[in-house]
Design a protein around this motif. Structure first.
Motif, PDB file in Angstrom:
ATOM      1  N   CYS A  24      -3.356  -6.383   8.795  1.00  0.00           N
ATOM      2  CA  CYS A  24      -2.353  -5.712   7.937  1.00  0.00           C
ATOM      3  C   CYS A  24      -0.906  -6.328   7.874  1.00  0.00           C
ATOM      4  CB  CYS A  24      -2.011  -4.229   8.654  1.00  0.00           C
ATOM      5  SG  CYS A  24      -3.372  -3.141   8.603  1.00  0.00           S
ATOM      6  N   VAL A  27      -1.473  -8.681   5.342  1.00  0.00           N
ATOM      7  CA  VAL A  27      -1.200  -7.764   3.876  1.00  0.00           C
ATOM      8  C   VAL A  27       0.112  -7.575   3.564  1.00  0.00           C
ATOM      9  CG1 VAL A  27      -1.934  -5.679   2.985  1.00  0.00           C
ATOM     10  CG2 VAL A  27      -3.629  -6.737   4.080  1.00  0.00           C
ATOM     11  N   GLY A  30       1.522 -10.923   2.189  1.00  0.00           N
ATOM     12  CA  GLY A  30       0.978 -11.086   0.904  1.00  0.00           C
ATOM     13  C   GLY A  30       1.589 -10.331  -0.201  1.00  0.00           C
ATOM     14  N   ILE A  31       1.635  -9.047   0.253  1.00  0.00           N
ATOM     15  CA  ILE A  31       2.053  -8.410  -1.238  1.00  0.00           C
ATOM     16  C   ILE A  31       3.688  -8.631  -1.503  1.00  0.00           C
ATOM     17  CG2 ILE A  31       2.872  -5.850  -1.491  1.00  0.00           C
ATOM     18  CD1 ILE A  31       0.429  -4.890  -0.023  1.00  0.00           C
ATOM     19  N   CYS A  90      -0.698  -0.031   4.653  1.00  0.00           N
ATOM     20  CA  CYS A  90      -1.307  -0.945   3.786  1.00  0.00           C
ATOM     21  C   CYS A  90      -2.323  -0.726   2.779  1.00  0.00           C
ATOM     22  CB  CYS A  90      -1.817  -1.806   4.921  1.00  0.00           C
ATOM     23  SG  CYS A  90      -0.568  -2.744   5.742  1.00  0.00           S
ATOM     24  N   VAL A  94      -2.472  -1.945  -0.864  1.00  0.00           N
ATOM     25  CA  VAL A  94      -3.301  -2.542  -1.528  1.00  0.00           C
ATOM     26  C   VAL A  94      -4.036  -1.787  -2.841  1.00  0.00           C
ATOM     27  CG1 VAL A  94      -5.757  -3.531  -1.392  1.00  0.00           C
ATOM     28  CG2 VAL A  94      -3.942  -3.870   0.532  1.00  0.00           C
ATOM     29  N   SER A  98      -3.518  -3.404  -6.746  1.00  0.00           N
ATOM     30  CA  SER A  98      -4.451  -4.013  -7.295  1.00  0.00           C
ATOM     31  C   SER A  98      -4.715  -3.188  -8.532  1.00  0.00           C
ATOM     32  CB  SER A  98      -5.844  -3.592  -6.460  1.00  0.00           C
ATOM     33  OG  SER A  98      -5.997  -2.335  -6.011  1.00  0.00           O
TER      34      SER A  98
END
Length: 104
Positions: A24, A27, A30-31, A90, A94, A98
């Motif tokens: 997480c 994540v 990365g976001i 998270c 996502v 997405s």
């Protein structure tokens, strides 16, 4: 050393939660880095820089909270609740990101 200090019970809980919660943190990184990359491709250096900084600060802060809650003797309820909140946040991020995902 960790098991000797806090006991086998704590080691068991940490063993089951450490890998997913660290995923997480990745994540989150990365976001924010993805958003920074999007702004960079649009030629918006200011927002890109801000999101690159956030890509480091938010996962580091969240990891610090994870370590703090894990080591404070408040019981597993707070620890498990924190991990559940991180998972839910998270998952929502996502899902949201997405849906708006496009090639950079």
């Amino acid at each position: 050393s960790y098991v000797m200090s806090y006991g086998v019970g704590v080691a068991f809980v940490r063993a089951l939660t450490a890998i997913p919660v660290h995923a997480c943190f990745g994540v989150l990184m990365g976001i924010f880095y993805g958003i920074a990359k999007k702004y960079d491709k649009q030629g918006k250096g200011g927002p890109s820089r801000t999101f690159r900084i956030l890509a480091f600060i938010i996962p580091a802060f969240t990891h610090g909270m994870y370590d703090y809650i894990a080591t404070v003797d408040t019981g597993n309820v707070y620890f498990i609740s924190f991990i559940a909140i991180v998972f839910v946040v998270c998952f929502i991020l996502v899902q949201k990101m997405s849906k708006a995902d496009k090639a950079i």
